[in-house]
Design an enzyme around this catalytic site. Structure first.
Site, short mmCIF file in Angstrom:
data_model
loop_
_atom_site.label_atom_id
_atom_site.label_comp_id
_atom_site.label_asym_id
_atom_site.label_seq_id
_atom_site.Cartn_x
_atom_site.Cartn_y
_atom_site.Cartn_z
N SER A 122 0.84 -1.21 0.00
CA SER A 122 0.00 0.00 0.00
C SER A 122 0.87 1.25 0.00
O SER A 122 0.54 2.25 -0.65
CB SER A 122 -0.90 0.00 1.24
OG SER A 122 -1.87 -1.02 1.12
N GLY A 144 -6.79 0.88 -14.07
CA GLY A 144 -6.76 -0.53 -13.69
C GLY A 144 -7.88 -0.86 -12.71
O GLY A 144 -8.48 -1.93 -12.76
N GLU A 192 -4.50 -4.10 -6.74
CA GLU A 192 -4.64 -2.78 -7.39
C GLU A 192 -5.18 -1.74 -6.40
O GLU A 192 -5.97 -0.87 -6.75
CB GLU A 192 -5.45 -2.88 -8.68
CG GLU A 192 -4.72 -3.77 -9.69
CD GLU A 192 -5.08 -3.59 -11.14
OE1 GLU A 192 -5.61 -2.52 -11.50
OE2 GLU A 192 -4.80 -4.51 -11.92
N GLY A 230 -26.21 -24.32 0.07
CA GLY A 230 -26.05 -25.23 1.22
C GLY A 230 -24.78 -26.04 1.08
O GLY A 230 -23.74 -25.51 0.66
N THR A 260 -5.85 -1.84 -1.95
CA THR A 260 -6.81 -2.47 -1.04
C THR A 260 -8.04 -1.57 -0.87
O THR A 260 -8.02 -0.38 -1.24
CB THR A 260 -6.18 -2.63 0.36
OG1 THR A 260 -5.82 -1.32 0.83
CG2 THR A 260 -4.94 -3.53 0.33
N SER A 261 -9.07 -2.11 -0.26
CA SER A 261 -10.27 -1.31 -0.01
C SER A 261 -9.93 -0.09 0.86
O SER A 261 -10.49 1.00 0.67
CB SER A 261 -11.34 -2.15 0.70
OG SER A 261 -11.81 -3.13 -0.20
#
Ligand code: COS
Length: 379
Positions: free
Chosen positions: A132, A242, A363, A339, A365-366
Site C-alpha cells: 500500500s 486498472g 490494485e 447449502g 486495497t479497499s
C-alpha cells in the site's frame, strides 16, 4: 449519463459471453484445482482482440472504448476471474500504460505484440516492503552509460512466470523520493532477471503470481517508459484505470454468483417445493441483484468518464471499493443458497467466493480506495 450501448459495444459483450461459455467454462474447475495457467485460452483471447481492446488499431489493438472493455471483462470474469485478471493486467496496466506514455520506439517494438496477444505483459510495482505504501520503492536502478542496472525484488506479480514484457518501477534517484522512481520495460530473458516460485493462492488460482528478482539486470535507457523520475506518477495514473478493470472483474464474480444462485434455487427442492419459492431465498436473490446492478452502474460511470476524457480517479476508486465488497457478499450468499453443495468444487460458487476476496486487495486495497476517495472529497 447514457448507457444505451452501441452496436459495437453489444457485439463485444456477446462475443465475450459466447467465448467464455464455450472456451473458458469447461476447464475452469480443473484449472483452478491444479493451478494451471490457461495458455491456449489466453492465445485465443489475443486472436479475438481481447488483450488490446483499447489500443489504437495502428498498434494492433481493437480500438474500442473503456465501456466495451468493461462489458467484456464482466462476461469473462463471470465464468473465470483468473482469465479476468490476466486480461485486465495486459489491457489496463500494460497496454494502456505503453499507449499513453511509451515512446514511438516502445510502441512499435512492444505495444503491437502485446495488443495482438503475441506477447503477454506484467506490471511490477509491489515489493516485500512496499505494498500500500507504494512510494517506498527499494528496487534500485543505477545508470551505467546507455543502461540502467536494476537490483531488487518485486512481489505478487500477476502473469509473473508467463509474461514476456514487464513494466518495473524502480528508484533511479534516491534523493528525490517518489519523484526519483522510473518505469522500465524489461524483457523476460534479460540476464540478471529471474522469478521466484509460483504462489499457491487461495483464489484466482489459474492465473500465475510470483515474485521477480533483479540482480545486476541491465536495461537499456531507451526502455524507460515516459521519462526518468515519472515512474510513480505513471503507476498511479495507470492504476486509476486498472481499478475500473478490477471493479468489472468483481461485478463479473458477483453476477456469476447471482446467476448460479438463481439456477440452483429453481432446481433444488426442499419441503415439497423449489427453494426459490421461499422468501428467505427470494430476499437474498433480490439483495444480490440490487448490489450487482449498483456495482455495474458505478463501474460503467467510471468507464464513461474515462472515455469522455474527464477526471475519473475518485469514481474508479468508488467503483472498485463497492464492487469488490459486494462480490464477496454475493459469493457468500450464493454459497449459502447452495447449502452443502456450495461448499464443494463441482458447483463453482466456492471458487467465486475464493476468487472474490482478492478484488478487495489488489490494485489498491479497499482501505487505499477509501483514502483516495476521502482525499478527493477533502481536496
Ligand atoms: N492518481 C494520480 N496520481 C496520484 C494518485 C491517483 N489516484 N494518488 C496519488 N497520486 C500522486 C500524487 O498526486 C502525488 O504526485 P506528485 O508528488 O507528483 O504531486 C504522488 O502520487 C504521491 O502522492 P501522495 O503524496 O498522496 O502519496 P502517499 O504516499 O501519501 O499516498 C497512495 C499514495 C497511498 C495513494 C499510493 O501509494 C497508492 O495508491 N498506494 C496503493 C498502491 C497500489 O494500488 N498497489 C497495488 C499494486 S498493483 S497490484
Amino acid at each position: 449519463m447514457n448507457f444505451d450501448f452501441t452496436e459495437e459495444q453489444l457485439m463485444i459483450q456477446e462475443t465475450a459471453r459466447e467465448f467464455a461459455q464455450a472456451e473458458i467454462a469447461p476447464t475452469a474447475i480443473e484449472r483452478d484445482k491444479q493451478a494451471i495457467f490457461p495458455a491456449e485460452i489466453v492465445k485465443k483471447l489475443g486472436e479475438l482482440g481481447f488483450l488490446g481492446i483499447m489500443v489504437d488499431p495502428k498498434y494492433g489493438g481493437a480500438g474500442m472504448d473503456t465501456i466495451s472493455y468493461i462489458l467484456a471483462m464482466i462476461e469473462i470474469s463471470k465464468v473465470d476471474a483468473s482469465l479476468g485478471v490476466i486480461m485486465s493486467v495486459n489491457n489496463s496496466l500494460v497496454c494502456t500504460g505503453l499507449q499513453k506514455y511509451g515512446s514511438d520506439y516502445i510502441k512499435e517494438n512492444y505495444l503491437t505484440k502485446l495488443a495482438t496477444g503475441e506477447k503477454l505483459g506484467a506490471f511490477a510495482l509491489s515489493e516485500p516492503e512496499a505494498g500500500s505504501d507504494a512510494t517506498k520503492q527499494h528496487t534500485t536502478a543505477d545508470r551505467e552509460g546507455d543502461y540502467f542496472v536494476l537490483n531488487g525484488i518485486k512481489n505478487w506479480i500477476t502473469n509473473g512466470t508467463t509474461a514476456d514484457y514487464y513494466l518495473v518501477m524502480a528508484t533511479s534517484d534516491k534523493e528525490k523520493g517518489h519523484h526519483g522512481i522510473s518505469t522500465f520495460l524489461v524483457e523476460k530473458d534479460t540476464p540478471g532477471f529471474t522469478h521466484g516460485k509460483k504462489e499457491d493462492k487461495m483464489g484466482i488460482r489459474s492465473s500465475d503470481t510470483c515474485s521477480l528478482l533483479f540482480e545486476n539486470c541491465k536495461v537499456p535507457t531507451k526502455n524507460i517508459v515516459w521519462e526518468e523520475g515519472k515512474g510513480f506518477n505513471f503507476a498511479m495514473n495507470i492504476l486509476n484505470g486498472g481499478r475500473i478493470g478490477i471493479a468489472a472483474q468483481a461485478v463479473g464474480i458477483a453476477e456469476g454468483s447471482l446467476d448460479a444462485a438463481i439456477k440452483y434455487s429453481k432446481e433444488r427442492k426442499a419441503f415439497g417445493t423449489e427453494i426459490s419459492n421461499f422468501q428467505a431465498i427470494q430476499f437474498k436473490l433480490a439483495d444480490m441483484a440490487v448490489k450487482v446492478d449498483a456495482a455495474k452502474l458505478m463501474t460503467l460511470r467510471a468507464a464513461a468518464l474515462k472515455d469522455k476524457g474527464e477526471k475519473f480517479y475518485k469514481e474508479a476508486a468508488m467503483a472498485k471499493l463497492f464492487s469488490s465488497t459486494i462480490a464477496v457478499e454475493c459469493a457468500l450468499d450464493a454459497v449459502q443458497i447452495h447449502g452443502g453443495y456450495g461448499y464443494v468444487r463441482e458447483y463453482q460458487v466456492e471458487r467465486y467466493l475464493r476468487d472474490s476476496k482478492i478484488t478487495e486487495i489488489y490494485e489498491g486495497t479497499s482501505e487505499i480506495q477509501k483514502m483516495v476517495i476521502a482525499r478527493a472529497l477533502l481536496r
